[in-house]
Design a protein around this motif. Sequence first.
Motif, PDB file in Angstrom:
ATOM      1  N   VAL A  78     -60.575 -22.704   3.889  1.00 56.00           N
ATOM      2  CA  VAL A  78     -60.861 -23.178   2.527  1.00 56.00           C
ATOM      3  C   VAL A  78     -61.120 -24.690   2.500  1.00 56.00           C
ATOM      4  O   VAL A  78     -60.532 -25.434   1.708  1.00 56.00           O
ATOM      5  CB  VAL A  78     -59.740 -22.773   1.540  1.00 56.00           C
ATOM      6  N   GLU A 144     -61.418 -22.977  -8.985  1.00 59.20           N
ATOM      7  CA  GLU A 144     -62.379 -22.832  -7.886  1.00 59.20           C
ATOM      8  C   GLU A 144     -61.656 -22.515  -6.572  1.00 59.20           C
ATOM      9  O   GLU A 144     -62.066 -21.659  -5.795  1.00 59.20           O
ATOM     10  CB  GLU A 144     -63.133 -24.158  -7.779  1.00 59.20           C
ATOM     11  N   LYS A 145     -60.542 -23.212  -6.334  1.00 55.62           N
ATOM     12  CA  LYS A 145     -59.758 -22.999  -5.100  1.00 55.62           C
ATOM     13  C   LYS A 145     -59.114 -21.615  -5.122  1.00 55.62           C
ATOM     14  O   LYS A 145     -59.061 -20.929  -4.099  1.00 55.62           O
ATOM     15  CB  LYS A 145     -58.635 -24.044  -4.976  1.00 55.62           C
ATOM     16  N   SER A 148     -61.663 -19.098  -4.286  1.00 50.21           N
ATOM     17  CA  SER A 148     -61.980 -19.197  -2.874  1.00 50.21           C
ATOM     18  C   SER A 148     -60.871 -18.547  -2.030  1.00 50.21           C
ATOM     19  O   SER A 148     -61.136 -17.815  -1.070  1.00 50.21           O
ATOM     20  CB  SER A 148     -62.155 -20.677  -2.540  1.00 50.21           C
ATOM     21  N   THR A 152     -61.192 -15.285   0.428  1.00 48.82           N
ATOM     22  CA  THR A 152     -60.704 -15.333   1.808  1.00 48.82           C
ATOM     23  C   THR A 152     -59.670 -14.231   2.040  1.00 48.82           C
ATOM     24  O   THR A 152     -59.674 -13.564   3.072  1.00 48.82           O
ATOM     25  CB  THR A 152     -60.067 -16.716   2.094  1.00 48.82           C
TER      26      THR A 152
END
Length: 200
Positions: A78, A144-145, A148, A152
């Motif tokens: 990430v 956003e993280k 992500s 993942t």
Amino acid sequence: MKDKKGLLFVLSGPSGAGKSTVIREVLRRNPALYFSISCTTRPPRQQEKDGFHYFFIDHNQFKAMIARDEFLEYAEYVGNYYGTPLPQIKSKLDAGIDVLLDIEIQGAIHVREKMPESVSIFLAPPSFQELERRLRSRNTDKEEKILSRLKTARAEFQKMPLYDYVVINHKVEDAVSEIESILKAEHCRTAHRMQLIEEE
Ligand code: 5GP
């Protein structure tokens, strides 16, 4: 009877599976186990301490460590780099001390290639919905993280069959006791008991 060399245990699992909590409890109950502190280029979260949670270093320092071959493995995750420093681990294993790594899947695959005798454990959340709920309630990352990390995590789930063991984290105390069972069972493997006849 004590094994001559320590065993290397690798714990992975999607972000939000509860790894940190489970590991904290495993270490509290097993003080002889050595937890490897990784290096990362990720900025510290609130309450994270340098040299305790991670060694927080910059990209240049990370690259220099790669160049000096100082990592057992490293991976990009990430948008940041994470790596396992090799020298401490080697000295602990040589001294007969078990070592525990908390690393993501690409790193776990590299460790397996380099040290096939290591033991890998996949810590899974009870469901994907629960994982998303935990990631959001943690409130430490931006949307956003989080997205992500979820993307993942989906990919990481697909790699579960590569691990030796799977522990499902419904309840922390149950997950901890399953991990302790794995640690004990691995020491009872015939390969680690050969001194019995070698010392005859
Ligand atoms: P976080 O940013 O949430 O602390 O960690 C993100 C991911 O990086 C987690 O899955 C964690 O297990 C993994 N990680 C931590 N240290 C290392 C390391 O040294 N190597 C690798 N490959 N992954 C790591």
